[in-house]
Design an enzyme around this catalytic site. Structure first.
Site, PDB file in Angstrom:
ATOM      1  N   ASP A  32      47.305 -67.264 -75.596  1.00 46.35           N
ATOM      2  CA  ASP A  32      46.061 -67.428 -74.842  1.00 46.35           C
ATOM      3  C   ASP A  32      44.877 -67.695 -75.771  1.00 46.35           C
ATOM      4  OD1 ASP A  32      44.589 -67.551 -72.506  1.00 46.35           O
ATOM      5  OD2 ASP A  32      44.164 -65.398 -72.475  1.00 46.35           O
ATOM      6  N   HIS A  49      44.341 -77.122 -76.347  1.00 44.89           N
ATOM      7  CA  HIS A  49      45.769 -77.054 -76.001  1.00 44.89           C
ATOM      8  C   HIS A  49      46.607 -77.808 -77.044  1.00 44.89           C
ATOM      9  CE1 HIS A  49      44.808 -75.065 -72.329  1.00 44.89           C
ATOM     10  NE2 HIS A  49      44.233 -76.105 -71.755  1.00 44.89           N
ATOM     11  N   LEU A 143      67.678 -69.680 -83.659  1.00 50.46           N
ATOM     12  CA  LEU A 143      66.692 -68.964 -82.835  1.00 50.46           C
ATOM     13  C   LEU A 143      66.800 -69.480 -81.411  1.00 50.46           C
ATOM     14  CD1 LEU A 143      63.892 -67.442 -82.363  1.00 50.46           C
ATOM     15  CD2 LEU A 143      62.816 -69.548 -83.098  1.00 50.46           C
TER      16      LEU A 143
HETATM   17  C1  IPE Z   1      46.175 -70.636 -72.870  1.00 52.91           C
HETATM   18  O1  IPE Z   1      44.845 -70.906 -73.207  1.00 52.91           O
HETATM   19  C2  IPE Z   1      46.937 -71.856 -72.425  1.00 52.91           C
HETATM   20  C3  IPE Z   1      47.200 -71.914 -70.983  1.00 52.91           C
HETATM   21  C4  IPE Z   1      46.918 -70.976 -70.117  1.00 52.91           C
HETATM   22  C5  IPE Z   1      47.827 -73.125 -70.481  1.00 52.91           C
HETATM   23  P1  IPE Z   1      43.729 -71.008 -72.082  1.00 52.91           P
HETATM   24  O2  IPE Z   1      43.699 -72.388 -71.534  1.00 52.91           O
HETATM   25  O3  IPE Z   1      43.907 -69.923 -71.066  1.00 52.91           O
HETATM   26  O4  IPE Z   1      42.409 -70.757 -72.940  1.00 52.91           O
HETATM   27  P2  IPE Z   1      41.281 -69.715 -72.634  1.00 52.91           P
HETATM   28  O5  IPE Z   1      41.946 -68.383 -72.443  1.00 52.91           O
HETATM   29  O6  IPE Z   1      40.558 -70.176 -71.418  1.00 52.91           O
HETATM   30  O7  IPE Z   1      40.442 -69.748 -73.879  1.00 52.91           O
HETATM   31  C1  IPE Z   2      48.152 -66.611 -69.342  1.00 51.66           C
HETATM   32  O1  IPE Z   2      46.884 -67.017 -69.705  1.00 51.66           O
HETATM   33  C2  IPE Z   2      49.053 -67.798 -69.194  1.00 51.66           C
HETATM   34  C3  IPE Z   2      49.363 -68.510 -70.426  1.00 51.66           C
HETATM   35  C4  IPE Z   2      48.976 -68.188 -71.633  1.00 51.66           C
HETATM   36  C5  IPE Z   2      50.213 -69.670 -70.267  1.00 51.66           C
HETATM   37  P1  IPE Z   2      45.729 -67.250 -68.624  1.00 51.66           P
HETATM   38  O2  IPE Z   2      44.539 -67.708 -69.365  1.00 51.66           O
HETATM   39  O3  IPE Z   2      46.230 -68.102 -67.519  1.00 51.66           O
HETATM   40  O4  IPE Z   2      45.523 -65.763 -68.061  1.00 51.66           O
HETATM   41  P2  IPE Z   2      44.296 -65.119 -67.304  1.00 51.66           P
HETATM   42  O5  IPE Z   2      43.853 -66.091 -66.263  1.00 51.66           O
HETATM   43  O6  IPE Z   2      43.241 -64.875 -68.335  1.00 51.66           O
HETATM   44  O7  IPE Z   2      44.831 -63.823 -66.748  1.00 51.66           O
HETATM   45 MG    MG Z   3      43.356 -67.985 -70.933  1.00 53.58          MG
END
Ligand code: IPE
Ligand code: IPE
Ligand code: MG
Length: 252
Positions: A32, A49, A143
């Site tokens: 995340d 991403h 792995l």
């Molecule tokens: C995690 O990073 C990737 C996905 C959920 C696809 P985020 O896109 O949630 O990035 P933040 O948490 O908003 O910074």
């Molecule tokens: C969790 O991250 C999903 C992934 C990392 C793929 P999100 O960014 O979607 O989670 P929330 O919305 O902060 O809970």
């Molecule tokens: Mg996120």
């Protein structure tokens, strides 16, 4: 020059100095913080991403080399469809691209790749890429890498219960045969041991519908570091912290 070099040089992890393997057999990661990383760098958010894929690539390479057995990463949740169309399409394209670009190397490094989640909800073209990748790498023994896509634990458990109910109704299964192990064998993670450690980057103190059943006794490690900045060194820190934890499983 000596000083700068010494400072930048990655310290040999104590674990490795002692000739020890990772203390963890199955590591789960909630990757995340991609968009916050891009914001911090004043870059378009989608680039976060793309940078996140690079981080994953480095980490898989490192973890495979160091002998990790199972790695399960959260790439796209069943709730992530709630993001803008642009972001969702970008993520799907990035996934397809990552498979295309990395499959040969993953395969030559003996990595077994699988996708877990509600794959029926994924675009058809992508699903056939998943199938090909899984088929090609299925006998690899280094792995085992599970990428969770359109994954949500509640749906996973609900689907398992539905299938079990069908079997009971059809007379193939008795109610007495429904045990924790049986239910576990209806999940996407069938045959994979529960994670020992779950790392969440980006600092949020929640599981976001990830591996709820499987993580009943998993150690949690939450770091504020944003996913694109996560490194093998930081993985070693998490491993060292894990090694110092006392796991009691409800006992003394
Ligand atoms: C995690 O990073 C990737 C996905 C959920 C696809 P985020 O896109 O949630 O990035 P933040 O948490 O908003 O910074
Ligand atoms: C969790 O991250 C999903 C992934 C990392 C793929 P999100 O960014 O979607 O989670 P929330 O919305 O902060 O809970
Ligand atoms: Mg996120």
């Amino acid at each position: 020059m000596g000083i700068v070099k010494a400072r930048n040089k990655r310290a040999e992890p104590k674990r490795r100095e002692r000739g020890e393997a990772f203390p963890v057999k199955h590591l789960a990661i909630i990757m995340d913080g991609n968009r916050r990383w891009a914001d911090k760098k004043h870059l378009p958010r989608l680039l976060g991403h793309r940078e996140g894929v690079k981080t994953l690539k480095e980490l898989v390479k490192y973890a495979g080399r160091e002998g990790l057995r199972y790695l399960t990463v959260y790439a796209f949740s069943s709730e992530n469809w709630n993001r803008s169309n642009d972001e969702v399409s970008y993520l799907m394209e990035l996934l397809a691209e990552a498979i295309r670009d990395e499959l040969d190397e993953l395969h030559s490094n003996q990595i077994r790749l699988s996708f877990i989640g509600d794959l029926s909800g994924m675009p058809v073209a992508l699903r056939s890429e998943f199938d090909l990748a899984m088929e090609r790498t299925r006998d690899n023994e280094q792995l085992s890498l599970q990428v969770a896509i359109n994954y949500g634990s509640r749906l996973e458990i609900t689907e398992a219960v539905r299938r079990i109910a069908e079997e009971v109704k059809g007379g193939k299964l008795s109610i007495a045969a429904i045990t924790e192990d049986l239910l576990g064998s209806y999940l996407y993670t069938k045959g994979i041991p529960d994670p020992d450690l779950l790392i969440r980057t980006g600092g949020e103190m929640r599981l976001s519908n990830y591996l709820l059943w499987q993580s009943a006794y998993t150690e949690l490690y939450i770091t504020p570091v944003l996913w694109p900045e996560f490194t093998p060194d930081l993985l070693e820190d998490a491993m060292a912290e894990f090694a110092s934890r006392q796991r009691r499983f409800g006992g003394d």
